[in-house]
Design an enzyme around this catalytic site. Structure first.
Site, PDB file in Angstrom:
ATOM      1  N   ASP A   1       0.858  -1.173   0.000  1.00 45.52           N
ATOM      2  CA  ASP A   1       0.000   0.000   0.000  1.00 45.52           C
ATOM      3  C   ASP A   1       0.897   1.226   0.000  1.00 45.52           C
ATOM      4  OD1 ASP A   1      -3.221   0.340   0.967  1.00 45.52           O
ATOM      5  OD2 ASP A   1      -1.967   2.128   1.093  1.00 45.52           O
TER       6      ASP A   1
ATOM      7  N   VAL B   1       1.760   1.354  -6.995  1.00 40.01           N
ATOM      8  CA  VAL B   1       1.580   0.384  -8.081  1.00 40.01           C
ATOM      9  C   VAL B   1       1.925   0.957  -9.452  1.00 40.01           C
ATOM     10  CG1 VAL B   1      -0.150  -1.000  -6.866  1.00 40.01           C
ATOM     11  CG2 VAL B   1      -0.885   0.928  -8.310  1.00 40.01           C
TER      12      VAL B   1
ATOM     13  N   TYR C   1     -13.154   6.625 -13.960  1.00 38.47           N
ATOM     14  CA  TYR C   1     -13.097   5.405 -13.142  1.00 38.47           C
ATOM     15  C   TYR C   1     -13.767   4.241 -13.859  1.00 38.47           C
ATOM     16  CZ  TYR C   1     -14.272   2.205  -9.299  1.00 38.47           C
ATOM     17  OH  TYR C   1     -14.420   1.107  -8.512  1.00 38.47           O
TER      18      TYR C   1
ATOM     19  N   LYS D   1     -12.110   0.563 -15.135  1.00 35.76           N
ATOM     20  CA  LYS D   1     -12.567  -0.742 -14.678  1.00 35.76           C
ATOM     21  C   LYS D   1     -12.993  -1.624 -15.851  1.00 35.76           C
ATOM     22  CE  LYS D   1     -11.681  -0.162 -10.387  1.00 35.76           C
ATOM     23  NZ  LYS D   1     -10.619  -0.957  -9.717  1.00 35.76           N
TER      24      LYS D   1
END
Length: 259
Positions: free
Chosen positions: A44, A70, A163, A167
């Site tokens: 994280d 990430v 967003y 996805k």
């Protein structure tokens, strides 16, 4: 043969990396996996991941925390190598880390914001998958990647368009990678959650009184999902119980998309 004594966890002896493990669904996934016998590598950007790892260890589980962005490929490569060196295997990758992004309509979104959300939500799973594959290949037996997508990868809604697009990218990447690595025994699946009581949604409710009641009313089950609802689905797809499942998507949304 599966264990029938009830003494072994469903992930006994497995090693899992969980991204975005410092809160919300990531925290729930990491804790559940550890309780089911996995050695969990929590990653994280927030130091909250260390708190989660401590709580897992205090409960008798095995966990270690790494600070990682990430979108930083060099750091992803480094951390995944350290995880493999520390635990000697990598059975499971959970690509959970993500952000919501701007709420403006498409014609108002700055391209720089679009790029940022795509780098995190789509680029993160790409980089983590890229650097997990070599270690999944070195680990005997079934191995599994589970990506966090969204119901908004299959339906539209006028709230966070960037967003939703990210996805959808994750959803298709899941299917492509599933086919690409199937012959090597690496399974790739996706979870598509609906509205879940994450810190992000709780903050939204704080700023918008009545939000949670509104969400409950539009779900056929009359309630909102909890992080563990997602964690248990992740557990199934990460475990050998789903050994004949790849390229699939599990929708967990209280019946919302069935309407």
């Amino acid at each position: 043969m599966s264990d029938t004594t009830g003494t072994k966890g469903r992930l006994e002896g497995k090693v899992a990396i969980v991204t975005g493990a410092g809160s919300g669904m990531g925290e729930a996934i990491a804790k559940l996996f550890a309780s089911e016998g996995a050695s969990v590598a929590l990653v994280d950007m927030s130091e909250a991941g260390e708190r989660v790892a401590d709580e897992i260890r205090q409960a008798g589980g095995t966990a270690q925390f790494w600070t990682m962005n990430v979108t930083d490929e060099a750091r992803v490569e480094q951390v995944f190598g350290e995880v493999f060196e520390r635990f000697g295997a990598l059975n499971i990758l959970i690509n959970n880390a993500g952000v919501a992004g701007p709420t403006e309509p498409t014609d108002k979104v700055a391209f720089s914001d679009w790029e940022t959300v795509f780098r995190i939500n789509a680029g993160g799973p790409f980089l983590c998958t890229k650097h997990a594959i070599p270690y999944l290949r070195q680990t005997p037996g079934q191995t599994s990647i589970v990506n966090m997508s969204s119901i908004y990868a299959i339906i539209g809604n006028a709230d966070v368009p960037v967003y939703h697009a990210t996805k959808a990218a994750v959803r298709t990447m899941t299917k492509t990678d599933a086919i690409t690595y199937a012959a090597e025994g690496i399974r790739v699946n996706a979870i598509l959650p609906g509205t879940i009581l994450t810190p992000m949604n709780l903050e939204k409710a704080r700023q918008n009184p009545g939000y949670l009641e509104e969400m409950q009313a539009i779900h056929p089950l009359g309630t909102i999902g909890e992080p563990n609802d997602i964690a248990y689905a992740m557990l199934f797809l990460a475990s050998d119980e789903s050994k004949f499942t790849t390229g699939s998507e599990l929708v967990i949304d209280g019946g919302f998309t069935a309407q």
